[in-house]
Write an enzyme that holds these catalytic residues in place. Structure first.
Site, short mmCIF file in Angstrom:
data_model
loop_
_atom_site.label_atom_id
_atom_site.label_comp_id
_atom_site.label_asym_id
_atom_site.label_seq_id
_atom_site.Cartn_x
_atom_site.Cartn_y
_atom_site.Cartn_z
N ASP A 312 0.82 -1.20 0.00
CA ASP A 312 0.00 0.00 0.00
C ASP A 312 0.86 1.26 0.00
OD1 ASP A 312 -2.67 1.32 0.43
OD2 ASP A 312 -1.70 1.97 2.28
N GLU A 365 1.17 -0.56 -5.17
CA GLU A 365 0.19 0.50 -5.41
C GLU A 365 0.99 1.79 -5.47
OE1 GLU A 365 -3.17 3.38 -3.75
OE2 GLU A 365 -1.78 2.37 -2.42
#
Length: 635
Positions: A312, A365
């Protein structure tokens, strides 16, 4: 009282921890049920109990408190030269509740949960729980397949899931039946779980972690999660989990200022805090922190058989000035904005996991144009296997929201992604981030009436599934849920019985199965030889067309019409003359389409040059619809 010994834990055991090379830290720190030689006079037997060990190098003293001592404290001893406090308490076992009570250098006492706890109380309670897995896995076939896998040349369609919101109130064990059955029926190759590490604040969706080694107890025990993953593997479904090494929350009982000093985080807020998020940033230059995080990544892959980690907020790790104004950040040693320590850490984690566990996938990401995200570390890249294609996502959603009359003027939004398609290995994401915080659900992004909304979505997902790159879609999108994602409520499953919603859900099932059964749609995702434009420039008809190829000479032609006008006798070029089977038409009645515009199951291409192709054909393409044509090699 704590035992004098440390359960055979020595400073030598912790050498790797201090030099950043301990990748299995959970085996040394935390709480462990062990047996130890008794040390009382005349005691020659073994004594069962729990060894506690915690890193707190700047503490004056450390106690373990729990339900076994009325939360009053047993003193731990400092392992010489290590900064780790440890102790063995006989008579304890699994299920023991505990925390650490730490005396700071200023003489203040603070209570902390165990950073290495492998189980925790359910929020809002937060005590750590002694836990030892007894799970016996039954996924040997899957794990063998994983070790020999070729992720880039294999199909990957990912169903992103928030466990608490998929069906409210379901446990890991419930989901092992219901979720596995549904995902298998829909045909996805993988599920991606939003973070499952323990977190106190449910609306954070797990992205603010307080227990990095502790699966959230909201849905059951750690071995229950193992059972869920095992069942997914037995059904042929891979498991990706979101991992959050970029930041952690400031809850006073968790990692922050753990021993009264900035231990896991930078002390300087210009380096150690995300002001926007109210969180601390890990100090990637500290060896012990590197050991903690790389061990955590390996822990989920080894101990829970997770097949991949989606990392993330990578952009927030790469740049020192991420979401900061001038003067709010500290340049690197060369005066630049890149976070060199975080970059080295990401390369270290990716290299180690790919070498240690062949077949796993690491997915970034990452929303910037940072070069080489999916390039191997030995070639100067970050070493990820895949990167979310945020540019494709933003452009395609902008296009989707346009009234059809204006789409011809923004045609490049759908073609631009091919300009940089082969710069990285991409996943195409329609994730939870696109259906929250006022952005609207996917169906409510599309203008005009319900017929056009559903037809446009069917065309869009067909376009997405045929575009180079792996696919990811968030739960509920597959049946056109109208409300935004809300972690406190279940998906509106009942609407899948209604017109439009049910048709979209059936289309997803067929997209997944056709995709998995046809190598041209996935085998050469990252190779220019796998894609040829038929017509990239037909803005006047809001139409795109291309051919996908595999290494064995098979072809699938894909034509998508984003106009509300049907295309009749639409001429396209094709790489071979002969019969082409129509394997998908998004306007078919089974998908709640009109059924009026199709090719009766087959198109015949004649051997007449068309542009750069040796053959041509005339096809019917439905309004706001897609067709896929497969070269029938038997003809």
């Amino acid at each position: 009282m704590a035992h004098d010994q440390f359960g055979e834990l020595t400073g030598w055991d912790l050498e790797g921890f201090h030099n950043g090379g301990d990748t299995e830290l959970w085996k040394r720190l935390g709480s462990h049920v062990i047996t130890e030689q008794g040390d009382e006079p005349g005691d020659e037997g073994k004594v069962a109990g729990v060894r506690f060990a915690v890193w707190a190098p700047n503490a004056k003293s450390v106690q373990v408190i729990g339900d076994f001592n009325w939360w009053t404290g047993d003193q731990l001893q400092l392992v010489p030269g290590s900064g780790v406090w440890a102790g063995f308490i006989p008579g304890l076992g699994e299920g023991t509740l505990y925390k650490y009570r730490i005396e700071t250098q200023e003489g203040h006492w603070i209570e902390k949960v165990d950073p290495m706890a492998r189980f925790s109380e359910q929020a809002p309670a937060n005590a750590s729980i002694v836990y030892e897995s007894k799970y016996i896995w039954s996924d040997d076939d899957w794990m063998e397949h994983r070790r020999n896998g070729r992720a880039h040349a294999e199909p990957m369609s990912v169903y992103e899931v928030h466990l608490g919101g998929w069906r409210q109130g379901k446990s890991y064990l419930d989901l092992a039946e219901e979720l596995v059955s549904y995902v298998k029926w829909q045909g996805y190759t993988h599920v991606e779980f939003m973070p499952l590490a323990e977190h106190p604040f449910a609306p954070s969706w797990g992205y603010q972690v307080t227990g990095y080694f502790s699966p959230t107890s909201r849905f059951g025990k750690p071995d229950d999660l193992r059972y869920l993953i095992d069942r997914l593997h037995q059904a042929g479904i891979g498991v990706i989990m979101d991992w959050v090494p970029g930041h952690f929350p400031k809850d006073e009982w968790a990692l922050g200022r753990f021993d009264g000093t900035a231990l896991y985080e930078h002390a300087d807020p210009r380096q150690g805090e995300h002001m926007d998020w109210g969180t601390y940033i890990f100090n990637y230059g500290r060896n012990e922190v590197k050991s903690f995080l790389v061990s955590n990544a390996l822990y989920w892959i080894q101990e829970f058989h997770i097949d991949g980690l989606r990392v993330d907020a990578v952009a927030s790790m790469l740049y020192l000035d991420y979401s900061r104004e001038e003067g709010q950040w500290v340049p690197n040693e060369f005066g630049g904005r890149e976070n060199l320590e975080a970059i080295d850490f990401l390369r270290y984690v990716n290299r180690h996991l790919y070498e240690r566990e062949p077949g796993v996938v690491m997915i970034a990401e990452e929303s910037t144009s940072f070069p080489g995200v999916t390039k191997p570390v030995h070639e100067g890249g970050l070493g990820f296997g895949f990167k979310w294609n945020m540019g494709w996502m933003n452009d395609s959603l902008r296009y989707l929201q346009l009234d059809p009359i204006y789409r011809q003027y923004e045609h490049n939004l759908l073609t631009f992604a091919m300009v940089y398609q082969y710069s990285e290995n991409f996943v195409l994401p329609i994730s939870h981030d696109e259906v929250v915080h006022g952005k609207g659900s996917m169906i409510n992004k599309v203008p005009q009436d319900d017929w056009r909304k559903f037809a446009t979505l069917r065309a869009f997902y067909s376009y997405m599934w045929s575009f180079p790159g792996k696919q990811l879609v968030f739960m509920g999108c597959e049946f056109g849920q109208r409300p935004e994602f809300n972690e406190a409520a279940s998906l509106e499953w009942w609407v899948s019985e209604l017109w439009g919603h049910g048709g979209l859900q059936r289309l997803f099932r067929d997209l997944n199965h056709i995709y998995r059964d046809n190598a041209p749609l996935y085998e050469l995702d990252n190779d220019p030889s796998g894609f040829t434009w038929i017509n990239a420039d037909d803005a006047a008809h809001d139409t795109l067309s291309w051919v996908r190829h595999d290494t064995h000479g098979n072809h699938i032609a894909c034509v998508t019409n984003f106009s509300p006008e049907p295309l009749v006798d639409y001429e396209i070029g094709l790489p071979e003359a002969g019969a082409w089977e129509e394997i998908l038409n998004t306007d078919a009645p089974i998908y709640d389409g009109s059924g009026e515009f199709g090719n009766l199951g087959e198109v015949n291409a004649v051997a007449e040059p068309w542009g750069h192709f040796p053959a041509r054909a005339r096809v019917a393409v439905p309004p706001l619809g897609s067709i896929w044509l497969r070269r029938n090699l038997g003809s």
